[in-house]
Design a protein around this motif. Structure first.
Motif, mmCIF file in Angstrom:
data_model
loop_
_atom_site.group_PDB
_atom_site.id
_atom_site.type_symbol
_atom_site.label_atom_id
_atom_site.label_comp_id
_atom_site.label_asym_id
_atom_site.label_seq_id
_atom_site.Cartn_x
_atom_site.Cartn_y
_atom_site.Cartn_z
ATOM 1 N N UNK A 20 0.723 -1.302 0.028
ATOM 2 C CA UNK A 20 0.037 -0.058 -0.143
ATOM 3 C C UNK A 20 0.740 1.202 0.175
ATOM 4 N N UNK A 21 0.105 2.314 -0.382
ATOM 5 C CA UNK A 21 0.727 3.531 -0.593
ATOM 6 C C UNK A 21 1.719 4.026 0.663
ATOM 7 N N UNK A 22 1.095 3.976 1.723
ATOM 8 C CA UNK A 22 1.972 4.687 2.822
ATOM 9 C C UNK A 22 2.996 3.695 3.443
ATOM 10 N N UNK A 23 2.954 2.595 3.194
ATOM 11 C CA UNK A 23 4.084 1.590 3.436
ATOM 12 C C UNK A 23 5.043 1.584 2.470
ATOM 13 N N UNK A 24 4.782 2.327 1.122
ATOM 14 C CA UNK A 24 5.736 2.310 0.193
ATOM 15 C C UNK A 24 6.465 3.446 0.396
ATOM 16 N N UNK A 25 5.760 4.614 0.803
ATOM 17 C CA UNK A 25 6.436 5.811 0.974
ATOM 18 C C UNK A 25 7.385 5.593 2.265
ATOM 19 N N UNK A 26 7.005 4.860 3.233
ATOM 20 C CA UNK A 26 7.841 4.544 4.276
ATOM 21 C C UNK A 26 9.164 3.640 3.996
ATOM 22 N N UNK A 27 8.847 2.811 2.947
ATOM 23 C CA UNK A 27 10.007 1.894 2.540
ATOM 24 C C UNK A 27 11.163 2.976 1.818
ATOM 25 N N UNK A 28 10.481 3.547 0.966
ATOM 26 C CA UNK A 28 11.598 4.699 0.242
ATOM 27 C C UNK A 28 12.149 5.445 1.299
ATOM 28 N N UNK A 30 13.240 4.793 4.265
ATOM 29 C CA UNK A 30 13.934 3.827 5.005
ATOM 30 C C UNK A 30 15.272 3.846 4.072
ATOM 31 N N UNK A 31 14.881 3.327 2.822
ATOM 32 C CA UNK A 31 16.011 3.157 2.055
ATOM 33 C C UNK A 31 17.028 4.551 1.802
ATOM 34 N N UNK A 33 17.463 6.761 3.699
ATOM 35 C CA UNK A 33 18.138 6.836 4.819
ATOM 36 C C UNK A 33 19.369 5.811 5.141
ATOM 37 N N UNK A 34 19.578 4.792 4.202
ATOM 38 C CA UNK A 34 20.670 3.880 4.162
ATOM 39 C C UNK A 34 20.197 2.547 5.053
ATOM 40 N N UNK A 35 18.733 2.647 5.348
ATOM 41 C CA UNK A 35 18.151 1.410 6.147
ATOM 42 C C UNK A 35 17.957 0.350 5.297
ATOM 43 N N UNK A 36 17.506 -0.883 5.996
ATOM 44 C CA UNK A 36 17.289 -2.039 5.501
ATOM 45 C C UNK A 36 15.776 -2.457 5.433
ATOM 46 N N UNK A 37 15.191 -3.107 4.406
ATOM 47 C CA UNK A 37 13.918 -3.647 4.528
ATOM 48 C C UNK A 37 14.315 -5.100 4.533
ATOM 49 N N UNK A 38 13.063 -5.973 5.006
ATOM 50 C CA UNK A 38 13.297 -7.543 4.837
ATOM 51 C C UNK A 38 13.614 -7.797 3.410
ATOM 52 N N UNK A 39 13.129 -7.078 2.364
ATOM 53 C CA UNK A 39 13.161 -7.343 0.961
ATOM 54 C C UNK A 39 14.569 -7.140 0.414
ATOM 55 N N UNK A 40 15.224 -6.289 1.091
ATOM 56 C CA UNK A 40 16.623 -5.692 0.580
ATOM 57 C C UNK A 40 17.956 -6.380 1.256
ATOM 58 N N UNK A 47 21.913 -2.938 -6.342
ATOM 59 C CA UNK A 47 20.311 -3.624 -6.491
ATOM 60 C C UNK A 47 19.399 -2.772 -5.558
ATOM 61 N N UNK A 48 19.857 -2.250 -4.174
ATOM 62 C CA UNK A 48 19.000 -1.657 -3.525
ATOM 63 C C UNK A 48 18.744 -0.334 -4.055
ATOM 64 N N UNK A 49 19.826 0.484 -4.830
ATOM 65 C CA UNK A 49 19.779 1.623 -5.468
ATOM 66 C C UNK A 49 18.594 1.602 -6.621
#
Length: 69
Positions: A20-28, A30-31, A33-40, A47-49
């Protein structure tokens, strides 16, 4: 990116977008800021870039709608 990596990255992109939209914005955020997601966690920097750029492109169509505050 090799042809082998592309399907993997596209499936990760799809998985994030399905949240969903808000979670995707949060994922962006996070990335960015150099953070990690379970998918990354198993992706390298290039690849993260790529994933961040694709997420940003997808979300650009929404403009200011669905912002995280």
């Amino acid at each position: 990116m090799s042809a082998v990596q592309r399907p993997l990255l596209e499936s990760r992109l799809e998985a994030i977008c399905q949240r969903g939209c808000q979670q995707v914005r949060q994922a962006i955020a996070t990335l960015e800021q150099g953070g990690e997601l379970p998918e990354t966690r198993d992706l390298d920097a290039a690849e993260r870039a790529w994933l961040l750029a694709e997420l940003s492109t997808v979300m650009a169509v929404y403009g200011d709608r669905c912002r995280i505050d």
